[in-house]
Motif scaffolding. Structure first.
Motif, PDB file in Angstrom:
ATOM      1  N   PHE A  50       0.801  -1.221   0.000  1.00 10.75           N
ATOM      2  CA  PHE A  50       0.000   0.000   0.000  1.00 10.75           C
ATOM      3  C   PHE A  50       0.838   1.277   0.000  1.00 10.75           C
ATOM      4  CE2 PHE A  50      -3.381  -2.893   1.377  1.00 10.75           C
ATOM      5  CZ  PHE A  50      -4.354  -2.503   0.473  1.00 10.75           C
ATOM      6  N   LEU A  51       2.075   1.237   0.471  1.00  8.86           N
ATOM      7  CA  LEU A  51       2.897   2.438   0.499  1.00  8.86           C
ATOM      8  C   LEU A  51       3.805   2.589  -0.713  1.00  8.86           C
ATOM      9  CD1 LEU A  51       3.956   2.644   4.254  1.00  8.86           C
ATOM     10  CD2 LEU A  51       2.206   3.957   3.066  1.00  8.86           C
ATOM     11  N   LEU A  52       4.208   1.487  -1.337  1.00 11.46           N
ATOM     12  CA  LEU A  52       5.167   1.559  -2.442  1.00 11.46           C
ATOM     13  C   LEU A  52       4.630   1.023  -3.771  1.00 11.46           C
ATOM     14  CD1 LEU A  52       8.349   0.378  -0.518  1.00 11.46           C
ATOM     15  CD2 LEU A  52       7.718   2.700  -1.108  1.00 11.46           C
ATOM     16  N   ILE A  53       4.139  -0.171  -3.782  1.00  7.17           N
ATOM     17  CA  ILE A  53       3.789  -0.846  -5.032  1.00  7.17           C
ATOM     18  C   ILE A  53       2.531  -0.247  -5.666  1.00  7.17           C
ATOM     19  CG2 ILE A  53       3.158  -3.050  -6.078  1.00  7.17           C
ATOM     20  CD1 ILE A  53       4.860  -4.374  -3.827  1.00  7.17           C
ATOM     21  N   ARG A  54       1.467  -0.120  -4.916  1.00  3.29           N
ATOM     22  CA  ARG A  54       0.192   0.356  -5.455  1.00  3.29           C
ATOM     23  C   ARG A  54       0.278   1.778  -6.007  1.00  3.29           C
ATOM     24  NH1 ARG A  54      -5.271   1.584  -2.813  1.00  3.29           N
ATOM     25  NH2 ARG A  54      -6.738   0.994  -4.438  1.00  3.29           N
ATOM     26  N   PRO A  55       0.868   2.744  -5.282  1.00  2.16           N
ATOM     27  CA  PRO A  55       0.974   4.093  -5.855  1.00  2.16           C
ATOM     28  C   PRO A  55       1.805   4.136  -7.143  1.00  2.16           C
ATOM     29  CG  PRO A  55       1.348   4.180  -3.499  1.00  2.16           C
ATOM     30  CD  PRO A  55       1.292   2.734  -3.885  1.00  2.16           C
ATOM     31  N   GLN A  56       2.854   3.333  -7.217  1.00  2.00           N
ATOM     32  CA  GLN A  56       3.673   3.292  -8.426  1.00  2.00           C
ATOM     33  C   GLN A  56       2.881   2.731  -9.603  1.00  2.00           C
ATOM     34  OE1 GLN A  56       6.622   4.636  -8.825  1.00  2.00           O
ATOM     35  NE2 GLN A  56       6.752   4.011 -10.950  1.00  2.00           N
ATOM     36  N   GLN A  57       2.055   1.716  -9.359  1.00  2.00           N
ATOM     37  CA  GLN A  57       1.232   1.152 -10.425  1.00  2.00           C
ATOM     38  C   GLN A  57       0.218   2.177 -10.928  1.00  2.00           C
ATOM     39  OE1 GLN A  57      -0.347  -2.355  -8.518  1.00  2.00           O
ATOM     40  NE2 GLN A  57       1.262  -3.674  -9.353  1.00  2.00           N
ATOM     41  N   LYS A  58      -0.380   2.945 -10.018  1.00  2.00           N
ATOM     42  CA  LYS A  58      -1.341   3.973 -10.416  1.00  2.00           C
ATOM     43  C   LYS A  58      -0.667   5.053 -11.252  1.00  2.00           C
ATOM     44  CE  LYS A  58      -4.808   3.747  -6.770  1.00  2.00           C
ATOM     45  NZ  LYS A  58      -5.477   4.511  -5.702  1.00  2.00           N
ATOM     46  N   LYS A  59       0.522   5.468 -10.853  1.00  2.00           N
ATOM     47  CA  LYS A  59       1.255   6.494 -11.583  1.00  2.00           C
ATOM     48  C   LYS A  59       1.615   6.000 -12.981  1.00  2.00           C
ATOM     49  CE  LYS A  59       5.378   9.380 -11.299  1.00  2.00           C
ATOM     50  NZ  LYS A  59       6.590   9.683 -10.541  1.00  2.00           N
ATOM     51  N   GLN A  60       2.079   4.758 -13.078  1.00  2.00           N
ATOM     52  CA  GLN A  60       2.456   4.189 -14.364  1.00  2.00           C
ATOM     53  C   GLN A  60       1.239   4.079 -15.289  1.00  2.00           C
ATOM     54  OE1 GLN A  60       4.190   0.286 -14.072  1.00  2.00           O
ATOM     55  NE2 GLN A  60       5.209   0.474 -16.053  1.00  2.00           N
ATOM     56  N   LYS A  61       0.095   3.710 -14.754  1.00  2.00           N
ATOM     57  CA  LYS A  61      -1.122   3.598 -15.554  1.00  2.00           C
ATOM     58  C   LYS A  61      -1.543   4.974 -16.080  1.00  2.00           C
ATOM     59  CE  LYS A  61      -5.860   1.929 -15.383  1.00  2.00           C
ATOM     60  NZ  LYS A  61      -6.916   1.357 -14.547  1.00  2.00           N
ATOM     61  N   LYS A  62      -1.421   6.004 -15.249  1.00  2.00           N
ATOM     62  CA  LYS A  62      -1.775   7.362 -15.647  1.00  2.00           C
ATOM     63  C   LYS A  62      -0.869   7.853 -16.773  1.00  2.00           C
ATOM     64  CE  LYS A  62      -2.421  11.954 -13.697  1.00  2.00           C
ATOM     65  NZ  LYS A  62      -2.301  12.803 -12.517  1.00  2.00           N
ATOM     66  N   VAL A  63       0.431   7.575 -16.683  1.00  2.00           N
ATOM     67  CA  VAL A  63       1.384   7.995 -17.710  1.00  2.00           C
ATOM     68  C   VAL A  63       1.091   7.266 -19.026  1.00  2.00           C
ATOM     69  CG1 VAL A  63       3.814   7.885 -18.402  1.00  2.00           C
ATOM     70  CG2 VAL A  63       3.197   8.694 -16.127  1.00  2.00           C
ATOM     71  N   GLN A  64       0.823   5.972 -18.969  1.00  2.00           N
ATOM     72  CA  GLN A  64       0.516   5.220 -20.183  1.00  2.00           C
ATOM     73  C   GLN A  64      -0.763   5.727 -20.841  1.00  2.00           C
ATOM     74  OE1 GLN A  64       0.492   1.158 -18.822  1.00  2.00           O
ATOM     75  NE2 GLN A  64       2.670   0.879 -19.266  1.00  2.00           N
ATOM     76  N   GLU A  65      -1.749   6.079 -20.036  1.00  2.00           N
ATOM     77  CA  GLU A  65      -3.000   6.615 -20.563  1.00  2.00           C
ATOM     78  C   GLU A  65      -2.756   7.961 -21.255  1.00  2.00           C
ATOM     79  OE1 GLU A  65      -7.026   8.416 -18.657  1.00  2.00           O
ATOM     80  OE2 GLU A  65      -6.336   6.502 -17.851  1.00  2.00           O
ATOM     81  N   MET A  66      -1.948   8.818 -20.638  1.00  2.00           N
ATOM     82  CA  MET A  66      -1.620  10.119 -21.222  1.00  2.00           C
ATOM     83  C   MET A  66      -0.899   9.936 -22.556  1.00  2.00           C
ATOM     84  SD  MET A  66       1.321  12.321 -21.567  1.00  2.00           S
ATOM     85  CE  MET A  66       2.401  11.654 -20.368  1.00  2.00           C
TER      86      MET A  66
END
Length: 87
Positions: free
Chosen positions: A19-35
């Motif tokens: 919850f502190l490291l893996i999940r936020p990084q996955q959300k950020k990566q998904k947002k960048v790929q969508e952009m």
């Protein structure tokens, strides 16, 4: 009871790391790929190297960027850091 006392802290550490490291990084990566997938011709962008320009042409994996003086440069889509005129 002794085995559970050793396993529970390990499981708890994994949950905290998730919850502190893996999940936020996955959300950020998904947002960048969508952009990057929503790029369109004419968008003003900034690359990861700091180049400011306008999208001139798009391909499946690459992008042609036109800078202010008319120079056209080809980059990978993954090199785009930010789109300035999209909401």
């Amino acid at each position: 009871m002794g085995a559970w006392a050793q396993i529970v802290p390990l499981i708890l550490m994994f949950v905290i790391f998730y919850f502190l490291l893996i999940r936020p990084q996955q959300k950020k990566q998904k947002k960048v790929q969508e952009m990057q997938s929503k790029l369109e011709k004419g968008d003003k962008i900034i690359t990861i190297g700091g180049l400011h320009g306008t999208v001139h042409a798009l391909d499946e994996g690459s992008i042609v960027i036109q800078v202010e003086d008319g120079t056209k440069l080809t980059y990978d889509r993954s090199a785009i850091r930010e789109v300035l005129n999209q909401d």
